[in-house]
Motif scaffolding. Sequence first.
Motif: not given
Length: 488
Positions: A92-97
């Motif tokens: 997952p990318n940072v936004t998702q995390i």
Amino acid sequence: MATSIPSISITFFLFASYQLVSLFLLFSLEKGYGLHDEKTRLNDYHTIQIRSLLPASVCNSSTNGHSKKATLKVVHKHGPCSHLSLDKANVPNVTQILSEDQSRVNLIHFRLSSDSAQNNILKSSKATLPVNSGASIGTSNFVVTVGLGTPKKDLTLVFDTGSDLTWTQCQPCLGSCYQQEEPIFNPNESTTYKNISCNSAECTQLTSDAGGVMKRCSNSSICIYGIGYADQSYSIGFFSKDTLTLTPTDVLPNFQFGCGQSNHGLFGGAAGLLGLGRNQLSVVSQTSSMYQKYFSYCLPSASSSTGHLTFGKGGPSSALKLNFTPFSRNSKNPSFYFVHITGIKVGGRKLSIAKSVFKNTTSIIDSGTVITRLPPAIYSALRTAFRRKMTNYPMTKGLPLLDTCYDLSNNKTVLIPKISFYFQGNVEVPIYPTGILFGHSISQVCLAFAGNSNASDVGVFGNNQQKTLEVAYDVAGGKLGLGTGGCS
Ligand SMILES: *[C@@H]1O[C@H](CO)[C@@H](O)[C@H](O)[C@H]1NC(C)=O
Ligand SMILES: *[C@@H]1O[C@H](CO)[C@@H](O)[C@H](O)[C@H]1NC(C)=O
Ligand SMILES: *[C@@H]1O[C@H](CO)[C@@H](O)[C@H](O)[C@H]1NC(C)=O
Ligand SMILES: *[C@@H]1O[C@H](CO)[C@@H](O)[C@H](O)[C@H]1NC(C)=O
Ligand SMILES: *[C@@H]1O[C@H](CO)[C@@H](O)[C@H](O)[C@H]1NC(C)=O
Ligand SMILES: *[C@@H]1O[C@H](CO)[C@@H](O)[C@H](O)[C@H]1NC(C)=O
Ligand SMILES: *[C@@H]1O[C@H](CO)[C@@H](O)[C@H](O)[C@H]1NC(C)=O
Ligand SMILES: *[C@@H]1O[C@H](CO)[C@@H](O)[C@H](O)[C@H]1NC(C)=O
């Protein structure tokens, strides 16, 4: 004799707001000072290499410090030390995390709210499962590999101090199973597997559990559990017993777990979840005669290194100096580990916040939440103090949750103010540099703390801030031990 899984409808609890930046301003009396004041002030800063903030691609697994004790290797799910390649393909990318992290915190707040108690028990044929983040359980979290059954089958599970029930996906997946890395556990292939019957005391435990687990009885009077998480993640199946193998010498017969027949979620290739909560269903409670309700862990500083999870005293933590803070009493939810934060130091100075503000704050320590959450007034003061000491670096736009971000692309090394948390008992806990800043690129690195939107919400001491600390849960002794240098 076919047993069907009762359909449990998952209705969604809508969280009112994602508003993360509190407007609650607190006037801090603290006076900032520049970096150039005095040389001695450098003690109040970390000098860090920018690249140490970014993920590494090679696993640098250390084997030191592992005694014969019941010690499991802890790895970051998405990092190079994890063998979950399914998951690596889907990082997952940072936004998702960060958004999944908020789902988890919403769930924690929900479980601690007054009406969540009603969700523990299946009152009617239609149950309302609280929304939680299975996604967040599956994101940016730490996994361990244990053995289940006889002969044992290795299963990699997310470990979670915020829940009690341990579960794994089970064949024949009467409902559905998500894709996992290891073969799905097949009870038929284990000579020690046992179903639990509905009218047994073991099954009754499910209903009295406060961790969001629900019980049902199938027609054939086999005990059925259901646990729901957010984003439509859940596991429903047979509540069962089998032998759990932690290490070759630590083998636990009749371990109670969920044999998940209907599983859905973003558990990222992991086979399920290892529940390390405080309540009776957890591994900690089930192994109390062996380990006296004592376990410790160290979460590695980077996804390229490994930590440990150890059951019982005398593990790696016995060689380290630990300072103990009492678990606070809180009847609202017996699964969580409540602690009391009494102060925060930034760049050598304690935030000047009225004692009563900290006093009114209850917090939990949680292995599954990434970013530490603070009451709005405290976060605001922390942010102000941090920004004052970071004026040498240009600020940039924020990320979801995180509103204090810097563009460090012009610097190979940076000086960032040290941050320490104080817990009841005057226990000072220095935060590791990568626990202070969080980001995915050097042009956007952010202060890794966030404010709750509601001052009455519980604070959460998250896993990003626990990195490299030895964290010892002396559940029987009612205290939490914290020490530095538990792993690298
Ligand atoms: C691996 O870890 C050891 C011990 O922490 C450290 O000394 C070494 O520099 C690391 N190697 C790499 C390639 O990061
Ligand atoms: C992160 O992933 C989500 C979902 O795949 C995507 O919508 C979003 O644009 C991504 N964000 C960044 C910053 O890459
Ligand atoms: C387990 O064994 C039973 C009885 O032999 C069989 O009906 C069932 O299909 C088997 N289940 C799995 C998942 O292998
Ligand atoms: C457990 O219950 C399931 C569902 O009824 C059944 O298929 C299975 O054979 C049982 N296993 C044992 C060991 O009793
Ligand atoms: C469930 O139990 C009821 C009453 O004993 C019976 O009529 C029904 O056939 C059973 N259903 C199944 C699927 O076993
Ligand atoms: C904090 O505690 C004090 C003293 O118990 C009380 O007067 C005050 O209302 C509390 N504040 C909040 C925000 O709960
Ligand atoms: C970081 O880079 C900026 C811009 O190049 C520079 O002004 C500043 O002095 C650098 N700071 C440090 C601590 O190296
Ligand atoms: C904050 O939480 C309290 C207690 O749960 C609730 O009564 C209040 O309405 C909430 N305030 C806001 C602004 O959501």
